[in-house]
Design a protein around this motif. Sequence first.
Motif, short mmCIF file in Angstrom:
data_model
loop_
_atom_site.label_atom_id
_atom_site.label_comp_id
_atom_site.label_asym_id
_atom_site.label_seq_id
_atom_site.Cartn_x
_atom_site.Cartn_y
_atom_site.Cartn_z
N GLY A 132 0.88 -1.54 0.10
CA GLY A 132 -0.07 -0.23 -0.24
C GLY A 132 0.64 1.21 -0.04
N LYS A 133 2.07 1.19 -0.36
CA LYS A 133 3.16 2.56 -0.26
C LYS A 133 2.95 3.07 -1.96
CE LYS A 133 6.18 0.50 3.75
NZ LYS A 133 7.40 0.43 3.89
N ARG A 134 2.64 4.39 -1.64
CA ARG A 134 2.55 4.97 -3.13
C ARG A 134 4.13 5.52 -3.92
NH1 ARG A 134 -2.58 6.66 -4.76
NH2 ARG A 134 -2.32 8.74 -6.56
N PHE A 135 3.84 4.99 -5.30
CA PHE A 135 5.29 5.50 -5.78
C PHE A 135 5.00 5.67 -7.25
CE2 PHE A 135 4.62 0.87 -6.66
CZ PHE A 135 5.55 1.26 -8.27
N ASP A 136 5.82 6.75 -7.94
CA ASP A 136 6.26 7.08 -9.20
C ASP A 136 6.57 6.06 -9.45
OD1 ASP A 136 4.32 8.17 -8.42
OD2 ASP A 136 5.07 10.76 -8.96
N LYS A 137 6.73 5.58 -11.64
CA LYS A 137 7.94 5.04 -12.16
C LYS A 137 7.37 5.58 -13.27
CE LYS A 137 8.07 0.31 -14.32
NZ LYS A 137 7.35 -1.24 -14.72
N VAL A 138 8.34 5.96 -13.42
CA VAL A 138 8.66 6.57 -15.01
C VAL A 138 8.46 5.63 -16.01
CG1 VAL A 138 10.57 8.24 -17.01
CG2 VAL A 138 9.76 8.61 -14.33
N THR A 139 7.61 5.46 -17.29
CA THR A 139 7.69 4.71 -18.55
C THR A 139 7.98 4.86 -19.92
OG1 THR A 139 5.09 5.31 -18.88
CG2 THR A 139 5.70 2.96 -17.17
N TYR A 140 8.45 6.52 -19.95
CA TYR A 140 8.56 6.67 -21.02
C TYR A 140 9.82 8.18 -21.13
CZ TYR A 140 9.04 7.69 -25.41
OH TYR A 140 9.60 8.39 -27.29
N ALA A 141 10.70 8.48 -21.38
CA ALA A 141 11.06 9.77 -21.15
C ALA A 141 12.57 9.70 -22.06
CB ALA A 141 11.45 9.93 -19.32
N PRO A 142 12.07 10.38 -22.95
CA PRO A 142 13.05 10.67 -24.05
C PRO A 142 14.39 11.70 -23.60
CG PRO A 142 10.96 10.69 -25.03
CD PRO A 142 11.38 10.21 -24.27
N VAL A 143 15.17 12.02 -24.62
CA VAL A 143 15.91 13.30 -23.36
C VAL A 143 15.37 14.62 -24.40
CG1 VAL A 143 17.00 13.29 -25.38
CG2 VAL A 143 18.15 13.82 -23.40
N THR A 144 15.47 16.04 -23.78
CA THR A 144 14.40 16.48 -23.83
C THR A 144 15.05 17.38 -24.99
OG1 THR A 144 13.70 19.09 -23.83
CG2 THR A 144 15.58 18.07 -22.31
N THR A 145 14.41 17.62 -26.08
CA THR A 145 15.52 18.68 -27.23
C THR A 145 14.71 20.13 -27.23
OG1 THR A 145 13.47 18.36 -28.32
CG2 THR A 145 15.42 16.54 -29.09
N ILE A 146 14.58 20.97 -26.33
CA ILE A 146 14.08 22.17 -25.88
C ILE A 146 15.29 22.63 -24.92
CG2 ILE A 146 13.43 23.39 -24.16
CD1 ILE A 146 11.32 21.43 -23.75
N THR A 147 16.32 24.15 -26.55
CA THR A 147 17.15 23.90 -25.72
C THR A 147 17.30 25.82 -25.75
OG1 THR A 147 17.11 24.70 -28.42
CG2 THR A 147 18.51 23.10 -27.80
N ARG A 148 16.00 26.43 -25.97
CA ARG A 148 15.42 27.81 -25.77
C ARG A 148 14.66 28.12 -24.44
NH1 ARG A 148 11.72 30.51 -29.31
NH2 ARG A 148 10.92 28.75 -30.38
N LEU A 149 15.00 27.09 -23.51
CA LEU A 149 14.83 27.40 -21.49
C LEU A 149 15.62 25.80 -21.14
CD1 LEU A 149 10.64 28.00 -23.00
CD2 LEU A 149 12.63 29.82 -21.99
N PHE A 150 15.21 25.99 -20.04
CA PHE A 150 16.02 25.39 -19.22
C PHE A 150 14.76 25.09 -18.33
CE2 PHE A 150 17.41 26.23 -14.94
CZ PHE A 150 17.90 27.89 -15.25
#
Length: 304
Positions: A132-150
């Motif tokens: 019953g402990k809550r947790f987050d699991k990242v299932t898809y996370a490609p590298v960001t291609t954003i360059t004008r902001l961080f």
Amino acid sequence: MFGPPAEATKTYLKRAGFGAVCVVATGLLALSLAAQQRGPMAPPPPGTTTASAPAAQSSAGPRDRAPHITNEPPAMPVEEIIQKFAQREEDFRKERDNFTYTQDVVFQTIDEDGQVDGEYREVRDILFTPDGKRFDKVTYAPVTTITRLFMTQQDFDDIEKVWPFVMTTEELPKYDVKYVGREHVDELNTYVFDVEPKRLEKGQRYFRGRVWVDDKDLQIVKTSGTSTGLLKKKEDQAFPHFENYRENIEGHYWFPSYTRSDDVLHFKTGEEVHVRIAVHYSNYKRFSTTIKIGNATQIDQPKP
């Protein structure tokens, strides 16, 4: 928050509303070109509240009253409505903690020709361990291609807590809540309130904008506004305006379904960055567990 690429940080620290610390921490993979070419975000899914937002506003405060919001008085004293919907929101917050769901975040920067020139994407499941402990699991996370902001952790906090705004009894004393009027939203009759934080405290993020409260369930069904907090003097920050829509789950509570933003961020340097953001919440399922005690044994049927 968003800011310029690393080589520009010697002169300015630009921020806007999202999170680079987490992006690096999750060890993201390569992003395909096809992901950048998806184009405009889709509209809210069927079944969500989709009232048109009031006329445009700056991030400094709530939007002006729209013509389709009437001055019709509420069915009960305004203060009573506020207290009741805050309690309903408190009940909803506790109820949502019993659900698993999927959160899909897409953030894009848009060039002068209206084309996507950078994208951040993350899909994560909010789950429970068998005990019953809550947790987050990242299932898809490609590298960001954003360059004008961080992006920084603070911006993910906005997405997790401010964008799907919940006005609980604990949060209520932190805000000024003013009755605006009534509005028919899809099939719902709603009370409309403007919400403004009373004061900003260090390390805290707040919602500033407008909420629509169903007049029967007395629960928020839509929010429209910006996130805000104390700013450091040397930081150049801009936060996008967003709208969050909810849908009814199991006939009792209104759960966040879709958040969208299509806004131009204006920085003190004079630079402007067009951003488009969508957050989908899906696959809501009530958590349940099977408890097994000891070994199964055969029980003889009693004699008649």
